[in-house]
Design a protein around this motif. Structure first.
Motif, PDB file in Angstrom:
ATOM      1  N   TYR A   1     -59.473  71.108 -16.532  1.00 11.20           N
ATOM      2  CA  TYR A   1     -59.636  70.501 -15.200  1.00 11.20           C
ATOM      3  C   TYR A   1     -61.080  70.641 -14.722  1.00 11.20           C
ATOM      4  O   TYR A   1     -61.669  69.687 -14.195  1.00 11.20           O
ATOM      5  CB  TYR A   1     -58.687  71.147 -14.198  1.00 11.20           C
ATOM      6  CG  TYR A   1     -58.745  70.505 -12.839  1.00 11.20           C
ATOM      7  CD1 TYR A   1     -58.042  69.327 -12.581  1.00 11.20           C
ATOM      8  CD2 TYR A   1     -59.518  71.047 -11.820  1.00 11.20           C
ATOM      9  CE1 TYR A   1     -58.110  68.717 -11.336  1.00 11.20           C
ATOM     10  CE2 TYR A   1     -59.598  70.435 -10.577  1.00 11.20           C
ATOM     11  CZ  TYR A   1     -58.887  69.275 -10.340  1.00 11.20           C
ATOM     12  OH  TYR A   1     -58.969  68.667  -9.115  1.00 11.20           O
TER      13      TYR A   1
ATOM     14  N   THR B   1     -63.791  67.468 -14.040  1.00 13.51           N
ATOM     15  CA  THR B   1     -64.538  67.143 -12.817  1.00 13.51           C
ATOM     16  C   THR B   1     -66.024  66.958 -13.111  1.00 13.51           C
ATOM     17  O   THR B   1     -66.698  66.153 -12.465  1.00 13.51           O
ATOM     18  CB  THR B   1     -64.356  68.241 -11.757  1.00 13.51           C
ATOM     19  OG1 THR B   1     -64.849  69.489 -12.254  1.00 13.51           O
ATOM     20  CG2 THR B   1     -62.888  68.387 -11.382  1.00 13.51           C
TER      21      THR B   1
ATOM     22  N   GLN C   1     -61.118  59.131 -10.481  1.00 12.54           N
ATOM     23  CA  GLN C   1     -61.036  60.100  -9.405  1.00 12.54           C
ATOM     24  C   GLN C   1     -60.428  61.407  -9.925  1.00 12.54           C
ATOM     25  O   GLN C   1     -59.906  61.458 -11.042  1.00 12.54           O
ATOM     26  CB  GLN C   1     -60.176  59.555  -8.256  1.00 12.54           C
ATOM     27  CG  GLN C   1     -60.654  58.223  -7.708  1.00 12.54           C
ATOM     28  CD  GLN C   1     -59.680  57.631  -6.714  1.00 12.54           C
ATOM     29  OE1 GLN C   1     -58.682  58.245  -6.345  1.00 12.54           O
ATOM     30  NE2 GLN C   1     -59.965  56.409  -6.270  1.00 12.54           N
ATOM     31  N   ARG C   2     -60.480  62.433  -9.089  1.00 13.33           N
ATOM     32  CA  ARG C   2     -59.902  63.717  -9.483  1.00 13.33           C
ATOM     33  C   ARG C   2     -58.405  63.610  -9.765  1.00 13.33           C
ATOM     34  O   ARG C   2     -57.868  64.342 -10.606  1.00 13.33           O
ATOM     35  CB  ARG C   2     -60.152  64.774  -8.404  1.00 13.33           C
ATOM     36  CG  ARG C   2     -61.588  65.298  -8.380  1.00 13.33           C
ATOM     37  CD  ARG C   2     -61.783  66.331  -7.300  1.00 13.33           C
ATOM     38  NE  ARG C   2     -63.146  66.849  -7.325  1.00 13.33           N
ATOM     39  CZ  ARG C   2     -63.465  68.095  -7.658  1.00 13.33           C
ATOM     40  NH1 ARG C   2     -62.523  68.956  -7.991  1.00 13.33           N
ATOM     41  NH2 ARG C   2     -64.724  68.481  -7.650  1.00 13.33           N
TER      42      ARG C   2
ATOM     43  N   ILE D   1     -57.664  63.115 -13.296  1.00 11.74           N
ATOM     44  CA  ILE D   1     -57.726  64.336 -14.109  1.00 11.74           C
ATOM     45  C   ILE D   1     -56.430  65.108 -13.993  1.00 11.74           C
ATOM     46  O   ILE D   1     -55.898  65.623 -14.991  1.00 11.74           O
ATOM     47  CB  ILE D   1     -58.910  65.209 -13.661  1.00 11.74           C
ATOM     48  CG1 ILE D   1     -60.224  64.428 -13.727  1.00 11.74           C
ATOM     49  CG2 ILE D   1     -59.004  66.467 -14.522  1.00 11.74           C
ATOM     50  CD1 ILE D   1     -61.399  65.161 -13.144  1.00 11.74           C
ATOM     51  N   GLU D   2     -55.885  65.204 -12.785  1.00  8.02           N
ATOM     52  CA  GLU D   2     -54.623  65.919 -12.581  1.00  8.02           C
ATOM     53  C   GLU D   2     -53.496  65.260 -13.359  1.00  8.02           C
ATOM     54  O   GLU D   2     -52.684  65.947 -13.992  1.00  8.02           O
ATOM     55  CB  GLU D   2     -54.293  65.951 -11.087  1.00  8.02           C
ATOM     56  CG  GLU D   2     -55.305  66.736 -10.255  1.00  8.02           C
ATOM     57  CD  GLU D   2     -55.135  66.510  -8.768  1.00  8.02           C
ATOM     58  OE1 GLU D   2     -54.191  65.774  -8.377  1.00  8.02           O
ATOM     59  OE2 GLU D   2     -55.950  67.048  -7.980  1.00  8.02           O
TER      60      GLU D   2
END
Length: 272
Positions: free
Chosen positions: A32, A36, A54-55, A58-59
């Motif tokens: 993670y 970022t 966007q973040r 990633i999640e």
């Protein structure tokens, strides 16, 4: 002498927290964090509109990747290493607490998960794989630390004069061996991470970063296997190569072929 590390990091009544589980958590946290940072690399930094990263991406990738690692890693171990046993004991495929995970199976599981992600988000598959590839090696490094703490996957016999040769009593021998878990931590983990991160910092043709991971991991794993004790139920296969080496060969060949194939493209990774 192997220091006989307690595999349990913390005991809270009937609940035991194992070091190996903590290394998995560390692997996911590192992914993670690096993800970022990866958002700052091209082409992801310049993608706008519906194609912007966007973040949350990633999640979602991390969640799906964890599922792919667990399911693919377990099924890969069962199919690649003990197919006859698990064909006759299919319920034991679910006994993950008994151990038995395969990196190559986990990789196929992650690929399947990324196919789902790219399709559901309408993103180019190779753009997704290029994003993921440089964030993986630190997780592999964490896993090798877990192997060492558990005193498993020890190396082949080494020269008695090797300064870092180590005796693993659980191997059934008191002769020194290569601490192959540490070799793999350094090669497939730290060295591969350095190579991938530096390579990915510059814009590449779409698919070339993921291809480089296949080449790098396959080659380093192939080399490290010369120091790792083959699984006792398999031994060495054809040409005196281990199962891990044979599984790494198609990674290298496929990675080289893909790298050249993507290199024929006239443009770098697409932007929106």
């Amino acid at each position: 002498m192997y220091p006989q590390i307690n595999p349990i990091a913390l005991q809270l009544g009937p609940v035991a927290i194992h070091w190996y589980g903590l290394t998995y958590l560390a692997a996911f946290a590192l992914f993670y964090f690096l993800g970022t940072r990866r958002l700052r690399h091209e082409p992801y930094r310049s993608l706008v509109g519906q194609g912007a990263w966007q973040r949350k991406d990633i999640e979602d990738i991390l969640f799906l990747g964890v599922m792919g690692v667990i399911v693919g890693g377990r099924l890969g171990y069962c199919l690649f290493y003990k197919p006859e046993f698990y064909l006759t004991h299919p319920l034991e495929i679910l006994y993950v607490w008994q151990g038995g995970m395969s990196f190559h199976g986990g990789m196929l599981g992650v690929i399947g998960a990324m196919v789902w992600f790219s399709h559901s988000r309408a993103r180019p598959f190779w753009q997704v794989m290029d994003f993921v590839a440089p964030c993986v090696p630190t997780g592999l490094a964490a896993g090798r630390v877990g192997n060492f703490i558990n005193g498993e996957l020890w190396g082949r016999f080494s020269s008695p004069d090797l300064p870092w040769g180590m005796v693993f009593p659980q191997s059934g021998s008191m002769l020194p061996r290569h601490p192959s878990q540490i070799y793999q931590f350094l090669l497939e983990g730290l060295l591969l991470f350095a190579i991938m991160w530096l390579y990915a910092r510059k814009e590449r043709k779409e698919g070339q970063v993921a291809s480089m991971f296949l080449i790098g991991y396959g080659a380093l794993r192939f080399f490290a296997e010369y120091f790792r004790e083959p699984d006792d139920f398999l031994g060495l296969r054809a040409l005196s190569l281990s199962q891990g080496q044979w599984l790494s060969v198609p990674m290298v060949i496929g990675g080289i072929a893909l790298w050249f194939w993507f290199g024929r493209s006239k443009t770098v990774a697409a932007r929106a």
